[in-house]
Structures are given as structure tokens and as C-alpha cells.
Design a protein around this motif. Structure first.
Motif, PDB file in Angstrom:
ATOM      1  N   SER A   7       0.835  -1.198   0.000  1.00 28.31           N
ATOM      2  CA  SER A   7       0.000   0.000   0.000  1.00 28.31           C
ATOM      3  C   SER A   7       0.869   1.247   0.000  1.00 28.31           C
ATOM      4  O   SER A   7       1.997   1.214   0.521  1.00 28.31           O
ATOM      5  CB  SER A   7      -0.933   0.002   1.226  1.00 28.31           C
ATOM      6  N   PRO A   8       0.401   2.333  -0.609  1.00 29.37           N
ATOM      7  CA  PRO A   8      -0.802   2.376  -1.430  1.00 29.37           C
ATOM      8  C   PRO A   8      -0.560   1.693  -2.774  1.00 29.37           C
ATOM      9  O   PRO A   8       0.565   1.366  -3.116  1.00 29.37           O
ATOM     10  CB  PRO A   8      -1.024   3.875  -1.606  1.00 29.37           C
ATOM     11  N   SER A   9      -1.616   1.501  -3.539  1.00 27.22           N
ATOM     12  CA  SER A   9      -1.437   0.918  -4.865  1.00 27.22           C
ATOM     13  C   SER A   9      -0.906   1.955  -5.835  1.00 27.22           C
ATOM     14  O   SER A   9      -0.163   1.627  -6.765  1.00 27.22           O
ATOM     15  CB  SER A   9      -2.751   0.332  -5.367  1.00 27.22           C
ATOM     16  N   ASN A  10      -1.297   3.194  -5.611  1.00 24.86           N
ATOM     17  CA  ASN A  10      -0.826   4.310  -6.424  1.00 24.86           C
ATOM     18  C   ASN A  10      -0.482   5.475  -5.513  1.00 24.86           C
ATOM     19  O   ASN A  10      -1.183   5.733  -4.534  1.00 24.86           O
ATOM     20  CB  ASN A  10      -1.891   4.760  -7.426  1.00 24.86           C
ATOM     21  N   LYS A  11       0.582   6.179  -5.878  1.00 24.27           N
ATOM     22  CA  LYS A  11       0.970   7.355  -5.111  1.00 24.27           C
ATOM     23  C   LYS A  11       1.478   8.414  -6.083  1.00 24.27           C
ATOM     24  O   LYS A  11       2.406   8.158  -6.855  1.00 24.27           O
ATOM     25  CB  LYS A  11       2.061   6.993  -4.103  1.00 24.27           C
ATOM     26  N   VAL A  12       0.845   9.563  -6.027  1.00 23.54           N
ATOM     27  CA  VAL A  12       1.299  10.700  -6.817  1.00 23.54           C
ATOM     28  C   VAL A  12       1.817  11.747  -5.836  1.00 23.54           C
ATOM     29  O   VAL A  12       1.122  12.098  -4.881  1.00 23.54           O
ATOM     30  CB  VAL A  12       0.163  11.285  -7.674  1.00 23.54           C
ATOM     31  N   VAL A 101      11.386 -19.639  -3.538  1.00 21.02           N
ATOM     32  CA  VAL A 101      10.552 -18.858  -4.451  1.00 21.02           C
ATOM     33  C   VAL A 101      10.151 -17.526  -3.802  1.00 21.02           C
ATOM     34  O   VAL A 101       9.717 -17.496  -2.654  1.00 21.02           O
ATOM     35  CB  VAL A 101       9.279 -19.624  -4.841  1.00 21.02           C
ATOM     36  N   GLU A 102      10.290 -16.461  -4.565  1.00 22.71           N
ATOM     37  CA  GLU A 102       9.831 -15.159  -4.105  1.00 22.71           C
ATOM     38  C   GLU A 102       8.409 -14.938  -4.601  1.00 22.71           C
ATOM     39  O   GLU A 102       8.125 -15.117  -5.785  1.00 22.71           O
ATOM     40  CB  GLU A 102      10.738 -14.054  -4.649  1.00 22.71           C
ATOM     41  N   PHE A 103       7.558 -14.524  -3.695  1.00 24.90           N
ATOM     42  CA  PHE A 103       6.178 -14.201  -4.042  1.00 24.90           C
ATOM     43  C   PHE A 103       6.024 -12.688  -3.981  1.00 24.90           C
ATOM     44  O   PHE A 103       6.383 -12.062  -2.975  1.00 24.90           O
ATOM     45  CB  PHE A 103       5.202 -14.899  -3.094  1.00 24.90           C
ATOM     46  N   PHE A 104       5.474 -12.145  -5.046  1.00 25.97           N
ATOM     47  CA  PHE A 104       5.418 -10.700  -5.193  1.00 25.97           C
ATOM     48  C   PHE A 104       4.063 -10.124  -4.807  1.00 25.97           C
ATOM     49  O   PHE A 104       3.021 -10.753  -4.985  1.00 25.97           O
ATOM     50  CB  PHE A 104       5.719 -10.304  -6.643  1.00 25.97           C
ATOM     51  N   GLY A 105       4.130  -8.893  -4.331  1.00 21.33           N
ATOM     52  CA  GLY A 105       2.917  -8.117  -4.139  1.00 21.33           C
ATOM     53  C   GLY A 105       2.519  -7.452  -5.447  1.00 21.33           C
ATOM     54  O   GLY A 105       3.214  -7.564  -6.455  1.00 21.33           O
ATOM     55  N   PRO A 106       1.413  -6.727  -5.429  1.00 20.72           N
ATOM     56  CA  PRO A 106       0.917  -6.082  -6.647  1.00 20.72           C
ATOM     57  C   PRO A 106       1.687  -4.832  -7.038  1.00 20.72           C
ATOM     58  O   PRO A 106       1.537  -4.334  -8.157  1.00 20.72           O
ATOM     59  CB  PRO A 106      -0.528  -5.741  -6.301  1.00 20.72           C
ATOM     60  N   GLY A 107       2.498  -4.328  -6.115  1.00 20.37           N
ATOM     61  CA  GLY A 107       3.297  -3.148  -6.414  1.00 20.37           C
ATOM     62  C   GLY A 107       2.619  -1.851  -6.038  1.00 20.37           C
ATOM     63  O   GLY A 107       1.392  -1.774  -5.873  1.00 20.37           O
ATOM     64  N   THR A 108       3.433  -0.826  -5.883  1.00 21.35           N
ATOM     65  CA  THR A 108       2.975   0.552  -5.708  1.00 21.35           C
ATOM     66  C   THR A 108       3.503   1.353  -6.875  1.00 21.35           C
ATOM     67  O   THR A 108       4.711   1.383  -7.106  1.00 21.35           O
ATOM     68  CB  THR A 108       3.489   1.167  -4.397  1.00 21.35           C
ATOM     69  N   ARG A 109       2.580   1.979  -7.598  1.00 23.17           N
ATOM     70  CA  ARG A 109       3.001   2.825  -8.713  1.00 23.17           C
ATOM     71  C   ARG A 109       3.230   4.236  -8.183  1.00 23.17           C
ATOM     72  O   ARG A 109       2.292   4.884  -7.718  1.00 23.17           O
ATOM     73  CB  ARG A 109       1.955   2.842  -9.818  1.00 23.17           C
ATOM     74  N   LEU A 110       4.462   4.681  -8.229  1.00 25.23           N
ATOM     75  CA  LEU A 110       4.819   6.019  -7.747  1.00 25.23           C
ATOM     76  C   LEU A 110       5.035   6.951  -8.927  1.00 25.23           C
ATOM     77  O   LEU A 110       5.790   6.643  -9.845  1.00 25.23           O
ATOM     78  CB  LEU A 110       6.107   5.952  -6.907  1.00 25.23           C
ATOM     79  N   THR A 111       4.361   8.077  -8.869  1.00 30.95           N
ATOM     80  CA  THR A 111       4.532   9.113  -9.880  1.00 30.95           C
ATOM     81  C   THR A 111       4.973  10.393  -9.186  1.00 30.95           C
ATOM     82  O   THR A 111       4.275  10.878  -8.286  1.00 30.95           O
ATOM     83  CB  THR A 111       3.227   9.370 -10.647  1.00 30.95           C
ATOM     84  N   VAL A 112       6.108  10.900  -9.597  1.00 29.37           N
ATOM     85  CA  VAL A 112       6.634  12.143  -9.037  1.00 29.37           C
ATOM     86  C   VAL A 112       6.474  13.242 -10.077  1.00 29.37           C
ATOM     87  O   VAL A 112       7.038  13.154 -11.173  1.00 29.37           O
ATOM     88  CB  VAL A 112       8.110  11.994  -8.629  1.00 29.37           C
ATOM     89  N   LEU A 113       5.688  14.236  -9.731  1.00 36.93           N
ATOM     90  CA  LEU A 113       5.420  15.319 -10.686  1.00 36.93           C
ATOM     91  C   LEU A 113       6.456  16.424 -10.616  1.00 36.93           C
ATOM     92  O   LEU A 113       7.084  16.628  -9.572  1.00 36.93           O
ATOM     93  CB  LEU A 113       4.018  15.895 -10.408  1.00 36.93           C
TER      94      LEU A 113
END
Lengths: 113, 110
Positions: A7-12, A101-113
Motif C-alpha cells: 500500500s498504497p497501490s498508487n501514489k502521486v 521462491v519469491e512471491f510478489f505483491g501487486p506493487g505501488t506505482r509512484l509518480t513524481v510530478l
């Protein structure tokens, strides 16, 4: 939950701000990894935690990046004074050990403006 | 650091055909290999793994082949389906850390 969550899934955020990204590994997994993935690129290793050992920080790109893992479970990746080139998907993975084995999370997409 | 590379960055196949995705690894000491599938907007998902004491391992519709002589790994997908469209990564492990390739984008044409 049954899998790795992030978390979060997305961060701007704005350039210069600090951000914290959270990872909840699979229960019982002693190893935890952070990776960065830029668009169309492979996985860039950032940092690795194994049990109570000192983390392997060899992949952190600068001193603006840091991570901690509290109680051998939840981990937080902190990026200080974010830059536009920090924009990427940050992936967390956990495993039972360094050669498991590595198990992955869904990721956090970070956008820096 | 280690390098793990893929021969083809993109692959298009007709639905129902078999797909073969290749991977070259550089460290002859690597003893554990994994194939991951990553769909758009999601994290990598484990598909199949193989240890260096084996040269072939089969799963459901997938087979991994390991050729240690030439340091080559391949993933075969039988009867490819539209849901197989994704980026596929190989990863190698020398006992302490995984190193990932850049991936091959597989597109299944209906």
C-alpha cells in the motif's frame, strides 16, 4: 491475507516530498525484498531483509532511499526528497529464504510530478 | 552484478500454438531458476521453477528446460491461450539473491 500486500497501490507526489511505501509479507516468510521496475524494464533490486540479519542495502540507488522491517514482518520503503526519476513501480516480495521462491505483491506505482 | 538476458523481447503466437520463451544466464554457479509471468498492472506471478540438478520440469501446460552447458533456460507453453499474454521473466539464483531478466512480452493472437 494469503499473499503479499502493498500500500498504497498508487501514489502521486510532488518533487521534493517524502513518500513511504508499505509491504506486508506472507506470514512466516523470513526474507523480504524490494525492487523497482521502470516502464518496460526488468526488476532492479533495492534491498533485502533476511530474518534478524543486517539488511543487504547494496541496491539502493542513493541515500535518499531507506527501508526498515519492524518485528521481522512489515516493511516500509522511504524515499526522501523525491525526484522525477524515482517514478516507477515499487515491488515487494517475500520468501521462506534466500534460495526459495519469491512471491510478489501487486506493487505501488509512484509518480513524481 | 549478474546479467540475465532474453533472446527475444517480443513474441507473437496464434492461439492454440505452442510458445517458447528463451533466457540466457551468465553465472555458471546459479543453481535455481524461476519463470515468472507479469500481467499489465500486476506483480510477477510464479509459474514454474527448476533446480540445477534437473534439466526438465513440467507443470500444467508449461515446461521448463535447463541446459547448463550453454547456460540457457526456456519456457514452453502448450496450446497458448489469450490469457497467457503477459511479460515473462526468468530469474537465476546463486544461493543468496535472485537476478531477473528484462522480460519477453508474449502476445497471443486470437
Amino acid at each position: 491475507g494469503a499473499g503479499v500486500s502493498q500500500s498504497p497501490s498508487n501514489k502521486v507526489t510532488e518533487k521534493g516530498k517524502d513518500v513511504e511505501l508499505r509491504c506486508d509479507p506472507i506470514s512466516g516468510h523470513t526474507a523480504l525484498y524490494w525492487y523497482r521496475q521502470s516502464l518496460g524494464q526488468g526488476l532492479e533490486f533495492l534491498i533485502y531483509f533476511q530474518g534478524n540479519s543486517a539488511p543487504d542495502k547494496s541496491g539502493l540507488p542513493s541515500d535518499r532511499f531507506s527501508a526498515e522491517r519492524t518485528g521481522g514482518s512489515v516493511s516500509t520503503l522511504t524515499i526522501q526528497r523525491t525526484q522525477q526519476e524515482d517514478s516507477a513501480v515499487y515491488l515487494c516480495a517475500s520468501s521462506l529464504g534466500p534460495d526459495r521462491v519469491e512471491f510478489f505483491g501487486p506493487g505501488t506505482r509512484l509518480t513524481v510530478l | 552484478g549478474e546479467s540475465v538476458g532474453l533472446h527475444l523481447p517480443t513474441l507473437s503466437v496464434q492461439e492454440g500454438d505452442n510458445s517458447i520463451i528463451n533466457c540466457a544466464y551468465s553465472n555458471s554457479a546459479s543453481d535455481y531458476f524461476i519463470w515468472y509471468k507479469q500481467e499489465s498492472g500486476k506483480g510477477p506471478q510464479f509459474i514454474i521453477d527448476i533446480r540445477s540438478n534437473m534439466d526438465k520440469r513440467q507443470g500444467q501446460r508449461v515446461t521448463v528446460l535447463l541446459n547448463k552447458t550453454v547456460k540457457h533456460l526456456s519456457l514452453q507453453i502448450a496450446a497458448t491461450q489469450p490469457g497467457d499474454s503477459a511479460v515473462y521473466f526468468c530469474a537465476e539464483n546463486t544461493g543468496n539473491q535472485f537476478y531477473f531478466g528484462t522480460g519477453t512480452s508474449l502476445t497471443v493472437i486470437p
